[in-house]
Enzyme design. Structure first.
Site, short mmCIF file in Angstrom:
data_model
loop_
_atom_site.label_atom_id
_atom_site.label_comp_id
_atom_site.label_asym_id
_atom_site.label_seq_id
_atom_site.Cartn_x
_atom_site.Cartn_y
_atom_site.Cartn_z
N HIS A 29 46.07 35.47 32.94
CA HIS A 29 45.17 36.33 33.71
C HIS A 29 45.59 37.80 33.58
O HIS A 29 44.79 38.66 33.21
CB HIS A 29 45.20 35.88 35.18
CG HIS A 29 44.28 36.64 36.08
ND1 HIS A 29 43.03 36.19 36.43
CD2 HIS A 29 44.42 37.83 36.72
CE1 HIS A 29 42.45 37.06 37.24
NE2 HIS A 29 43.28 38.06 37.43
N GLU A 30 46.85 38.07 33.87
CA GLU A 30 47.32 39.46 33.83
C GLU A 30 47.31 39.99 32.39
O GLU A 30 47.08 41.18 32.17
CB GLU A 30 48.71 39.59 34.46
CG GLU A 30 48.82 39.13 35.92
CD GLU A 30 47.83 39.80 36.87
OE1 GLU A 30 47.44 40.95 36.63
OE2 GLU A 30 47.43 39.14 37.87
N HIS A 45 43.93 41.40 31.80
CA HIS A 45 43.85 42.77 32.35
C HIS A 45 44.59 43.76 31.44
O HIS A 45 44.10 44.86 31.17
CB HIS A 45 44.53 42.82 33.74
CG HIS A 45 43.69 42.29 34.88
ND1 HIS A 45 42.44 42.77 35.15
CD2 HIS A 45 43.96 41.35 35.83
CE1 HIS A 45 41.95 42.14 36.23
NE2 HIS A 45 42.86 41.26 36.65
N GLU A 98 38.06 42.47 35.95
CA GLU A 98 38.24 41.07 36.33
C GLU A 98 37.61 40.14 35.29
O GLU A 98 38.09 39.02 35.08
CB GLU A 98 37.61 40.85 37.72
CG GLU A 98 38.14 39.68 38.49
CD GLU A 98 39.61 39.76 38.87
OE1 GLU A 98 40.23 40.85 38.82
OE2 GLU A 98 40.17 38.69 39.21
#
Lengths: 499, 499
Positions: A264-265, A268, A294
């Site tokens: 997830h990160e 980003h 997101e």
């Protein structure tokens, strides 16, 4: 433009310094450093605000755009420059329209409310929190009035997270989403549960770290321009496209949590690394919106990271780190990492139920802002909706209406971005699958470079050139819709739950 | 005073932010972050300089002290406040007397010289470096003229590192030191060498880390207000007395290097932690001088850390980390960690020979600044002195006159502080031994708290209230002298080398 860009770059340097201090605070700072660190960050923040609203910036900007009307006065600007001066004016106006006394009142109220909320959640005491939330909504209505809006007060706040989005537009999108989502959740809940015993073991955290770092690199995070560290809550921060930091947390009883947090990160962080460096300092080298940010984390985490194709590549690698998973086969693994289970807590929600948690909050926020919904009625409304969506009821407000920090810091309008990220992401991925030849074969073989470069070009390099809806339309050729997301979910979970 | 202190505190906040950025650059920053980080630090440095020389500070200061004469004009100040305004005026004047054009010329020349030096050292090419050093000395003479001095130009530079010190004063101290030091080195070199085979093993770096951290805590470094990380070159930096960072480097073939670096930096860090917090932001909450800082690191590293008493406590602990040292006995261990071996490279020098390396540099620097010594003659002078002190000759200038970075960044006057640290430290320890009952028994039992608290009171808490010589006199009751250091060395090494 040279002078304007120089001022903007200096502002960015101060903001970047503050980000480094914040990163250090969350990762390495010894306990004793906290008090003074707060003072230093507040001071940097003050200096940044002063420069971002000061006469030198205003004068430099006024040479290109009329501060009152927003009309361009310099006719020699190219498209990038036009957008830079328009966004700079927009950002500036947002700061200038708030009277100093209001900013101070808000800042004090946020401090007080955060303390009260922390205690209220701990003590499960909504009554203690309620008056502070009421005052917060009152202040937020005043803030919306200062910003101005065409239709509804909540629109003025939404614009701070998803530029151009309105209550009605989001309500329409969520309206499309809701019946299909609730229906899907119902069918899944009725299906036989998935066996996840292989996940209920302990997994060495050092091996988790190594596997996670390997995956981050494999999907395309450039570690010469990024690093990962540990923190209490995972986050991503970019000081510059060439210096981006992600964090994770690892728990030996929760293999998936650490792993998917890293993916997830990384999503980003790849966005931050891919922003258009040539425009660094200007708004063009910023993300298009919270929701677009997101979309990047969620598409890597969910659409790629929880796909069967991904694990055709990754499961054998995982097994070299954890021989205890030797006997798990791909089909079973794929099912158990995609378990859907209605739950009370948003941050623990899966890919299917997550958006429903957001819709609930959107409904409450927008009605508080637009229709005078009473704070006192929140617990009852909250619990009724949760029962309606998931068939379960919070035991207390701590696991209900008090669970999130956002309202306490004044982040009204923030929640929708999380769900918008799902919609943006699905529509972006839909296009990527068509554009990239043999897309899923590439994923199966562990080759993610085509997708990464496609995202670099279609999303990242465009920075803040487009507002989010316009960006999605430019990328996909179609207006934003909830359909790609729902089609994706229904197809995926029908297979997983054999519906 | 309130207004003055507020401005000073804000300046300190910016300087502290820059220190955090520097720490991050040396410890965790990914490679890609370097270019922009340099820009951010330069910008923070510029803002700090502007505030530290700006009208608000000057006006606030002028209410207490005449900027021209240095005479106090506010008669209500207490002693601390008097010292604060005097030091602030001194620091301010040093910045104000340098014309902007000179600062820019110096800054450009430092950049160029550092690049040239790096290449010259690599290529062993003194001729390439010589014209840059000549120009540097010329600029430094102009800088000295701007600052002003009573006797010799070099004095003006020394004052920036050891306030109040002069060429003559240091020459007198080094004159006391030299014959005894050279004699001691001669006797040691003639003695049979010490067997250090147990050190010529590999030592797991994780165990080295654990042992080092244990020792840092044991001697009194408060880890709730400090932390240790890895970096290419060990250093200490303090953002605030409650947030101090040390770094180390570990090599599995060099057990002593990592360990003593941790003790050394812990000595620096305990000084930073012990500075008078109530005065934070003002010059009173700063170190008395570079040399006093160095006295704190060296007394912990050498006087305590290389004492037999210390290892009575620490050797059994070390053996639990490294069972391979099980058979080493205390007497042998004590001798092998105190091996004296004349060498060409300053940073590798031991406790006895180190000061000779400094005297050589002091002699050259002071003659370049005061007596017109020609840069072209440096290699010859250097090699002759090294031969005179140690009986060895550099093979080339890279291991001779080109070895240190200091001249290339304009740090003329910096070297003496290293040796002064030895003198200050020995005189301080002399007093501590008398003041603290059963001092060495405490060390033997691993109880360092009496010394730490004594140093807190006598050295750290005094911050910059006294200039270094005055501080030593207040602490020890006697003028600064080379005698305590030489007595200490002769006693210790006569035993070790059985002279």
């Amino acid at each position: 433009m040279k002078q304007l860009k120089e001022i903007l770059l200096n502002i960015r340097k101060l903001a970047s310094a503050e980000s480094v201090l914040h990163w250090d605070m969350e990762t390495y700072m010894p306990e004793g450093g906290g008090a003074f660190r707060g003072d230093v960050m507040a001071y940097l923040s003050l200096l940044t605000h002063q420069m971002a609203t000061g006469a030198p910036l205003r004068d430099a900007l006024a040479r290109h755009i009329d501060p009152e009307t927003g009309e361009l006065v310099n006719i020699t600007l190219n498209d990038d420059e036009k957008r830079i001066v328009q966004l700079t004016r927009k950002d500036l106006q947002k700061q200038l329209v708030l009277p100093d006394a209001f900013v101070e009142e808000m800042s004090k109220h946020v401090s007080a409310t955060q303390q009260v909320w922390t205690k209220a959640r701990k003590n499960n005491d909504f009554a203690a929190f309620a008056p502070y939330l009421e005052k917060m909504i009152e202040l937020k209505k005043r803030e919306a009035d200062y910003y101005g809006y065409e239709d509804k007060p909540y629109d003025a706040l939404l614009d701070g997270f998803e530029p151009g989005m309105t209550t009605d537009r989001i309500a329409a999108l969520f309206g499309e989403l809701k019946p299909r989502l609730v229906g899907l959740v119902d069918r899944i809940t009725a299906a036989p549960p998935i066996d996840d015993r292989p996940l209920r073991q302990t997994f060495d955290t050092q091996e988790q770290w190594k596997f996670g770092m390997g995956i981050a690199k494999a999907i395309g995070l450039d570690m010469t321009r990024a690093r990962q560290d540990m923190s209490a809550h995972p986050f991503t921060t970019g000081f510059h496209p060439d210096d981006v930091r992600i964090t994770t947390r690892l728990d030996e009883t929760m293999l998936l949590s650490g792993l998917f947090s890293t993916i997830h990160e990384s999503g980003h962080a790849m966005y931050e690394q891919g922003l258009p460096k040539a425009h660094f300092g200007t708004p063009l080298c910023e993300a298009a919106s919270f929701g677009i940010h997101e979309s990047q984390s969620r598409l890597w985490e969910n659409v790629i990271g929880r796909s069967k194709a991904f694990w055709e590549y990754a499961l054998p690698v995982l097994k070299t780190h954890f021989p205890q998973l030797q006997d798990v086969d791909l089909a079973d693994w794929y099912r158990m990492i995609n378990i859907v289970k209605p739950s009370l807590i948003r941050v623990e929600a899966d890919e299917v139920t997550y958006s429903l948690h957001i819709m609930l909050r959107f409904d409450i926020e927008s009605r508080m802002m637009n229709e005078g919904l009473k704070v006192a009625d929140l617990p009852e409304i909250w619990n009724a909706k949760i029962k309606d969506y998931f068939g379960i009821v919070p035991k207390n407000d701590a696991e209900g209406v008090l669970q999130d920090v956002h309202w306490s810091f004044g982040g009204i309008g923030y929640f929708p971005s999380y769900a918008m990220g799902n919609l943006y992401g699905a529509q972006i991925m839909n296009t990527a699958e068509k554009d990239i030849p043999a897309f899923w074969d590439k994923v199966r073989s562990g080759d993610f470079s085509a997708l990464k470069h496609w995202l670099n070009e279609k999303v990242h390099a465009r920075g803040r050139y487009y507002d989010p809806e316009a960006l999605i339309k430019v990328i996909s050729g179609a207006p934003l819709s909830a359909e790609p997301f729902m089609d994706y979910l229904e197809k995926k979970y029908s297979e997983i739950y054999r519906l």
